[in-house]
Write a protein that holds these residues in place. Structure first.
Motif, mmCIF file in Angstrom:
data_model
loop_
_atom_site.group_PDB
_atom_site.id
_atom_site.type_symbol
_atom_site.label_atom_id
_atom_site.label_comp_id
_atom_site.label_asym_id
_atom_site.label_seq_id
_atom_site.Cartn_x
_atom_site.Cartn_y
_atom_site.Cartn_z
ATOM 1 N N UNK A 178 0.810 -1.226 0.000
ATOM 2 C CA UNK A 178 0.000 0.000 0.000
ATOM 3 C C UNK A 178 0.837 1.267 0.000
ATOM 4 N N UNK A 197 0.980 1.827 -3.684
ATOM 5 C CA UNK A 197 -0.300 2.266 -4.255
ATOM 6 C C UNK A 197 -0.584 3.704 -3.824
ATOM 7 N N UNK A 198 -0.244 4.039 -2.580
ATOM 8 C CA UNK A 198 -0.421 5.436 -2.153
ATOM 9 C C UNK A 198 0.494 6.363 -2.950
ATOM 10 N N UNK A 234 1.521 6.001 -5.912
ATOM 11 C CA UNK A 234 0.944 6.198 -7.246
ATOM 12 C C UNK A 234 -0.245 7.153 -7.190
ATOM 13 N N UNK A 284 -0.811 9.493 -4.990
ATOM 14 C CA UNK A 284 -0.288 10.853 -4.767
ATOM 15 C C UNK A 284 0.271 11.419 -6.070
ATOM 16 N N UNK A 344 -0.436 10.544 -9.094
ATOM 17 C CA UNK A 344 -1.559 10.757 -10.016
ATOM 18 C C UNK A 344 -2.323 12.027 -9.620
ATOM 19 N N UNK A 345 -2.351 12.349 -8.330
ATOM 20 C CA UNK A 345 -3.008 13.573 -7.843
ATOM 21 C C UNK A 345 -2.080 14.777 -7.930
ATOM 22 N N UNK A 384 -4.026 -1.497 0.238
ATOM 23 C CA UNK A 384 -4.852 -0.358 -0.177
ATOM 24 C C UNK A 384 -4.127 0.941 0.130
ATOM 25 N N UNK A 385 -4.504 1.570 1.233
ATOM 26 C CA UNK A 385 -3.836 2.791 1.659
ATOM 27 C C UNK A 385 -3.928 2.888 3.171
ATOM 28 N N UNK A 423 -2.864 8.488 4.239
ATOM 29 C CA UNK A 423 -3.320 8.911 2.910
ATOM 30 C C UNK A 423 -4.597 9.727 3.047
ATOM 31 N N UNK A 472 -7.946 18.872 -5.181
ATOM 32 C CA UNK A 472 -7.578 17.822 -6.141
ATOM 33 C C UNK A 472 -7.236 18.433 -7.495
ATOM 34 N N UNK A 473 -6.071 18.098 -7.987
ATOM 35 C CA UNK A 473 -5.668 18.615 -9.297
ATOM 36 C C UNK A 473 -6.154 17.692 -10.408
ATOM 37 N N UNK A 474 -6.219 16.414 -10.116
ATOM 38 C CA UNK A 474 -6.751 15.465 -11.094
ATOM 39 C C UNK A 474 -8.160 15.110 -10.642
ATOM 40 N N UNK A 499 -9.510 10.665 -5.105
ATOM 41 C CA UNK A 499 -8.194 10.625 -5.750
ATOM 42 C C UNK A 499 -7.713 9.184 -5.884
ATOM 43 N N UNK A 500 -8.008 8.364 -4.884
ATOM 44 C CA UNK A 500 -7.575 6.971 -4.946
ATOM 45 C C UNK A 500 -8.355 6.214 -6.022
ATOM 46 N N UNK A 507 -9.515 7.540 -8.718
ATOM 47 C CA UNK A 507 -8.984 7.962 -10.023
ATOM 48 C C UNK A 507 -7.702 7.182 -10.334
ATOM 49 N N UNK A 508 -6.906 6.922 -9.294
ATOM 50 C CA UNK A 508 -5.665 6.164 -9.499
ATOM 51 C C UNK A 508 -5.944 4.679 -9.726
ATOM 52 N N UNK A 509 -6.924 4.135 -9.012
ATOM 53 C CA UNK A 509 -7.216 2.699 -9.106
ATOM 54 C C UNK A 509 -8.700 2.457 -9.351
ATOM 55 N N UNK A 545 -10.203 0.422 -11.228
ATOM 56 C CA UNK A 545 -10.593 -0.993 -11.377
ATOM 57 C C UNK A 545 -10.451 -1.762 -10.075
#
Lengths: 446, 446
Positions: free
Chosen positions: A28, A31-32, A34, A36, A38-39, B217-218, B222, B232-234, B280-281, B283-285, B287
């Motif tokens: 994790x 994944x965090x 990534x 971050x 991505x954000x 996960x996180x 996080x 959030x930028x994304x 944000x998470x 958007x990153x994951x 799926x």
């Protein structure tokens, strides 16, 4: 890297253990990272506190360990090509590939680490380590830093408690490798037991890697592998008084007959295999003779055979060191052994014989030592294994690593469990000392 | 060697951990080797049994682990030049120098190892491993073999007990690296928990080295690192239904308002920082969306925010996976979460929503699982750390390695403690099965 190779590495701080590397972490964290990334939080900064909430072993203190290893880890923090290849398989295929390029370039060069000195006495809720730097990087460090600090501190604390129980005049040796939690559990135990106040270890690799004094004698198997003095092929030892080779078996057997009368121990009940084993060991280590004396029976065999060999060695100019007792009533057997040594010392006017070292082992824990103290014993040295190295009374310390600030703004984690609520904000910890040099309290300032 | 380097090594069995080497042993193995050598016992042969006397955890079985690592160790057994140099400093200067030449040439090529299959259920006093070969060499193997078998078997047994408590329909993940006894304690725990019946680990290096499924996960950090959706930028995610980018924040906020009425949870009490973190998470994951929902309050914030994000993801064609709860009353919170998922599933006709995965963590031990079973819970997966990896109920297994034969003659170790008397002689162990294929008993034959 191997221990050999690490000797050749030029970096200032070397990694002792090849498994201490950036992938020694929880998924994790990646994944965090990534999420971050991505954000677009790559330029965010954060502060984390590493602390524990409760002293281990229902005690009143903790010894902080693991800092040097944390610094080594930071110094060498970098993902290898094969790490990146592995991460590509461990993360979902939807991950943007440029993230891996970002990871590949990461180092801990922008991370600042503030810490209390390793080996210090520390208390709950005071940050042991404060880590500041890029949010993504300092988050990625979490698991490994905790792994390096938790067991090290627990182990050093446990060792310090054994030292307090045993007092300053008793030697303490760590003998726990075979029962440790994995190969490195054993190595860490040797290292942090030494930091916590032990005098040495039986673990050779710990001796080689950390320059810790290494001690040891022989096992019961050594004793039981011999049947009879007649099987010994090497029988002689040089007499330091005249330089001549002399038969140590004959001399020992002669002493055993003499001692049998003095000590009222029947020679026929003493084991000849044990005698053969001890003679052979004395021939191998005439200057450092320590004998395991409980393989058959301390009172009926071991003590008689040991004294016979030790007196034979004495005739040839060598001083034996002592005995190890690995079973039975350690208070009684140690006192009985001491009485015997004193009797022999007086009878033959060999004063040092009264002070031969008595080492005790066999599943010793902190309570055993307190109980032996109450019973009065004659033990000079404890060899301590399982309970020490696995910290049986509490096998884990609960250090946590909590986010307290992001981009200069304090952060808090709330919880329905009040003890789990974090103290937000970047803190400095101070230890206040009285005029007598004794510390009064630790204070934390925002 | 490092993990990277080990991939390039050509030997059939590779050493995973650089610290597993001949010096990972007690000094007394070397002093005994010297004494045997000095006694001209280099051609003596011996048989040792490796066994334990009592099942761990007051249980009725043990799972045998560590054999593969023992074989790797034997295959690679050889002292390096620097080992020899170190030994010269660790042993007394009276040692004959030719002994070191003898040591340098030693390998385990003449050693025969018989063992029960790794992963088998095993019982007290039955030899797990029988080692035959030159007395000196098989004695030198003792400590390392014990280190490799003891914790591995303990860990696999502990994991199997958790599996029995949890049943076959619940997923079990090992999350213990940060609390493990040193870096390798963590790695061993990941590996042998998997052998004992776990489904995966959070430990990336274990995933890389042993090909174990890695999950995660996180962390709370996080969640607490975000304050507000506006930061959030994304913000967008591709709608799988039409290929267009869509604002996931707007969609989530809109769902949160709708759900607030359905679930009777006040939107004003839900954390906006948590919502931002979850968006944000997602958007990153998109799926593989799993959300930690207890950072602030599961019932007042986490469950509402999660459902809002999951429904927004659903609008864009993604199926969320589930939630993790890391504090509080896990039976109550998991049941409450399941009720909510079912309510949402029914309200919006999204059947899979009812079956979202609920992961529970937070200091779970075997008793917790039995107790949760009694209370009835809705947990699909346990993430288990400290108690699993440190085997808190009994942090060491007491395997021993006992000499049972020398040069064809049986050997015994006597003891005042009857349970410590060894069974002499070279033995074969057989497991007898009934006609139904179920094993009836283990028998040992001389």
């Amino acid at each position: 890297m191997s221990v050999d190779e690490s000797n050749n590495v030029k970096t200032r701080l070397q990694v002792h253990n090849c498994v201490v590397q950036p992938l020694l972490t929880d998924l994790y964290q990646i994944t965090m990272a990534y999420a971050y990334w991505k954000s677009e939080k790559t330029s965010d900064t954060a502060v984390f506190d590493l602390f524990f909430r409760q002293n281990p072993f229902q005690g009143e203190f903790t010894i902080f360990g693991g800092l040097e290893e944390c610094l080594r880890f930071l110094e060498n923090f970098s993902y290898s090509d094969s790490d990146i290849e592995y991460l590509k398989t461990a993360l979902p295929p939807t991950i943007e590939q440029s993230f891996f390029g970002y990871l590949k370039e990461l180092t801990a060069k922008d991370v600042k680490l503030y810490a209390i000195d390793e080996g210090s006495v520390v208390f709950p809720r005071v940050p042991l380590i404060r880590v500041e730097g890029p949010l993504i990087v300092v988050q990625l460090l979490e698991t490994t830093l905790l792994t390096l600090v938790n067991f090290s501190s627990l182990m050093a604390t446990n060792a310090a408690r054994y030292r307090m129980a045993a007092g300053d005049n008793v030697s303490l040796l760590e003998f726990g490798l075979r029962r440790a939690q994995g190969p490195d559990g054993g190595l860490s135990a040797s290292k942090y037991a030494y930091i916590g106040g032990f005098d040495g270890t039986s673990n050779l690799l710990a001796g080689k890697m950390f320059n810790i004094p290494v001690k040891g004698t022989h096992a019961h198997a050594y004793i039981t592998s011999f049947s009879n003095p007649s099987e010994l092929k090497t029988k002689t030892l040089i007499n330091l008084n005249n330089g001549k080779e002399q038969d140590l078996i004959d001399l020992t057997l002669s002493w055993r007959t003499t001692l049998s009368n003095l000590l009222h121990i029947s020679e026929s009940q003493a084991s000849d295999g044990e005698l053969a084993a001890l003679v052979s060991f004395a021939i191998a280590f005439p200057e450092g003779f320590v004998a395991l004396i409980d393989t058959y029976d301390v009172n009926k065999s071991g003590i008689l055979n040991f004294c016979a060999v030790a007196l034979a060695l004495n005739d040839l100019g060598y001083k034996a060191i002592g005995v190890r007792i690995d079973s039975g009533d350690l208070a009684y057997l140690s006192n009985k052994s001491r009485e015997t040594f004193i009797k022999v010392a007086n009878e033959y006017n060999i004063p040092w014989f009264a002070n031969l070292t008595i080492i005790a082992s066999n599943d010793i824990n902190e309570e055993t030592i307190w109980s032996l103290n109450d019973q009065k014993h004659s033990i000079d040295c404890f060899g301590i294994g399982t309970h020490l190295v696995t910290c049986q009374r509490q096998p884990a310390l609960g250090c946590v690593y909590k986010l307290v600030e992001v981009n200069g703004t304090p952060r808090i984690k709330l919880s329905q469990d009040g003890s789990k609520i974090t103290m937000p904000g970047k803190k400095d910890a101070f230890r206040l000392y009285g005029a007598d040099g004794i510390n009064i309290q630790d204070s934390i300032f925002l």
